[in-house]
Design a protein around this motif. Structure first.
Motif, PDB file in Angstrom:
ATOM      1  N   SER A   1       0.840  -1.193   0.000  1.00 18.00           N
ATOM      2  CA  SER A   1       0.000   0.000   0.000  1.00 18.00           C
ATOM      3  C   SER A   1       0.877   1.245   0.000  1.00 18.00           C
ATOM      4  N   GLU A   2       0.263   2.387  -0.202  1.00 19.19           N
ATOM      5  CA  GLU A   2       1.041   3.591  -0.521  1.00 19.19           C
ATOM      6  C   GLU A   2       1.921   4.087   0.621  1.00 19.19           C
ATOM      7  N   GLU A   3       1.625   3.700   1.874  1.00 20.40           N
ATOM      8  CA  GLU A   3       2.470   4.164   2.983  1.00 20.40           C
ATOM      9  C   GLU A   3       3.570   3.169   3.326  1.00 20.40           C
ATOM     10  N   GLN A   4       3.656   2.060   2.603  1.00 21.82           N
ATOM     11  CA  GLN A   4       4.598   1.010   2.971  1.00 21.82           C
ATOM     12  C   GLN A   4       5.788   0.934   2.011  1.00 21.82           C
ATOM     13  N   ILE A   5       6.898   0.421   2.566  1.00 22.40           N
ATOM     14  CA  ILE A   5       8.098   0.102   1.798  1.00 22.40           C
ATOM     15  C   ILE A   5       8.131  -1.404   1.597  1.00 22.40           C
ATOM     16  N   ALA A   6       8.399  -1.861   0.396  1.00 24.74           N
ATOM     17  CA  ALA A   6       8.589  -3.294   0.133  1.00 24.74           C
ATOM     18  C   ALA A   6      10.086  -3.589   0.102  1.00 24.74           C
ATOM     19  N   LEU A   7      10.463  -4.720   0.676  1.00 22.90           N
ATOM     20  CA  LEU A   7      11.876  -5.072   0.798  1.00 22.90           C
ATOM     21  C   LEU A   7      12.086  -6.518   0.407  1.00 22.90           C
ATOM     22  N   ALA A   8      13.159  -6.757  -0.325  1.00 23.06           N
ATOM     23  CA  ALA A   8      13.570  -8.094  -0.738  1.00 23.06           C
ATOM     24  C   ALA A   8      15.084  -8.064  -0.939  1.00 23.06           C
ATOM     25  N   PRO A   9      15.723  -9.217  -1.079  1.00 16.03           N
ATOM     26  CA  PRO A   9      17.167  -9.218  -1.325  1.00 16.03           C
ATOM     27  C   PRO A   9      17.528  -8.501  -2.624  1.00 16.03           C
ATOM     28  N   GLY A  10      18.735  -7.933  -2.637  1.00 16.63           N
ATOM     29  CA  GLY A  10      19.269  -7.373  -3.867  1.00 16.63           C
ATOM     30  C   GLY A  10      19.235  -5.858  -3.937  1.00 16.63           C
ATOM     31  N   LYS A  11      19.598  -5.365  -5.096  1.00 17.66           N
ATOM     32  CA  LYS A  11      19.646  -3.930  -5.367  1.00 17.66           C
ATOM     33  C   LYS A  11      18.283  -3.444  -5.832  1.00 17.66           C
TER      34      LYS A  11
END
Length: 397
Positions: A1-11
């Protein structure tokens, strides 16, 4: 959603917003396992570029207290582990807070999900205790080498390659940063946790080399054994052995490393006279009772009576007496080594040959200029001693 940061491995290659959604594209710049995390949350971030690596801590806005400790530990860990075990394989390192419904941290490729209960809300104001946030962070960063670069075969002992070696790497960093006397506090905790764990074993205790989903062995006992082996053969030699194992199996797509490979690498880096000690640590279950019985001082001689007992233990807990004839460290301090708020000085430190039963050791204290206060037999815990309360005595009494 618009207030969230998504995170995963890598650049992070790309980011955009569309229709009240945020979109993120990540790509790894080094080989990774088919084991990765995908997370999203409303988080603040504090970052630093350290030797070309973007190191970041993502945290709930009310949990800022220990973020700087996590950043400091991450920087120190990347530096120390890179110098000791080879280069870090990524250009990013991210620690990501998640809610305290679970209490663990886990290291995926370049990303470390970290429970708020494990470190973000820990109270670090008591200077008498060692910093657990720094230690846990260092352990998780170590997994970027042990687990991600050096991946074990799926056999007994696999968690020794990942967890024991990460424990050892973190302890080495702690010793460098805080000193051996402070690391003793951690080893006391590990010893206590091992003894409690084996008491609750429902099936069969394995020797370290075959630890099988037994946390009390590959985390707790493993940490003590690796530090004991390092003390015996020298930490540089032990680090060289681990580095040789990494060089042989780093990012392997074929045969993977086992604890047999680790044991062989350590023995190859060790003088032959230490091989039986090393074999025993990895392949047997032994317990010790080491106790200082009494002491007296006569004509600049400190005379100490020490009792030693060695027990071989089966996986089911049956005990039998074994002969003991080995070198044990005896240390004299100017302050109580159990008082971790003080900076103790070591006034005397030598290994003495002890055997089963009663031993009398004479130590010449005439050349020691400072006042001697405490004596410890194996005070830095290189033997699995069932009761360490009688290893250290007050010489003033």
């Amino acid at each position: 959603s618009e207030e969230q940061i998504a995170l995963a491995p890598g650049k992070l290659l790309n980011y955009w917003s569309e229709g009240s959604r945020n979109y993120f594209v990540y790509e790894s710049d080094a080989p990774i396992l088919n084991l990765f995390n995908i997370m999203s949350a409303k988080l603040k971030v504090k970052s630093a570029v350290h030797n070309g690596i973007d190191i970041s801590v993502y945290y709930h806005h009310q949990h800022k207290w220990n973020v700087d400790r996590m950043l400091a530990s991450s920087m120190d860990a990347v530096d120390f582990f890179s110098a000791t075990f080879g280069p870090y394989q990524h250009k990013q390192l991210r620690i990501i807070e998640f809610p305290g419904y679970r209490s663990f941290a886990q290291s995926f490729a370049s990303t470390i999900p970290y429970s708020e209960r494990m470190g973000f809300i820990s109270d670090l104001r008591n200077t008498e205790k060692i910093d657990p946030v720094y230690y846990i962070t260092a352990h998780e960063v170590a997994h970027q080498w042990f687990g991600h670069q050096l991946t074990p075969a799926n056999v007994q002992g696999s968690q020794v390659i990942t967890e024991t070696l990460s424990q050892y790497a973190a302890l080495q960093l702690m010793q460098q940063q805080f000193g051996e006397d402070k690391v003793q506090q951690l080893l006391r905790y590990e010893l206590d946790a091992y003894l409690k764990g084996r008491a609750k074993e429902r099936f069969k205790e394995m020797p370290l080399i075959r630890s099988e989903n037994q946390d009390y062995i590959h985390y707790r006992k493993g940490a003590i054994i690796m530090m004991a082996v390092g003390n015996r053969i020298g930490f540089n030699a032990l680090n060289e052995a681990i580095n040789a194992l990494l060089e042989k199996y780093r990012f392997s797509q074929g045969r993977l490393a086992t604890t047999l490979d680790l044991l062989n690498a350590i023995k190859e880096a060790s003088p032959v006279e230490h091989h039986s000690f090393i074999d025993e640590q990895f392949t047997q279950i032994n317990l010790f009772n080491i106790a200082v019985l009494d002491h007296n001082i006569q004509n600049q001689q400190l005379i100490v009576n020490i009792h030693v007992e060695k027990l071989a233990v089966s996986g089911k807990g049956e005990e039998s007496q074994r002969a003991f004839d080995d070198w044990v460290e005896i240390v004299i301090f100017d302050e109580d080594p159990n008082d971790f708020a003080k900076n103790q000085r070591i006034l005397y430190r030598e290994k003495h040959k002890l055997i089963n039963g009663s031993n009398t050791v004479n130590i010449d204290i005439g050349a020691i200029e400072a006042e001697i206060s405490y004596l410890g037999v194996d005070p830095f815990i290189h033997y699995i001693d069932r009761d360490i309360s009688n290893n250290i005595i007050n010489l003033r009494k």
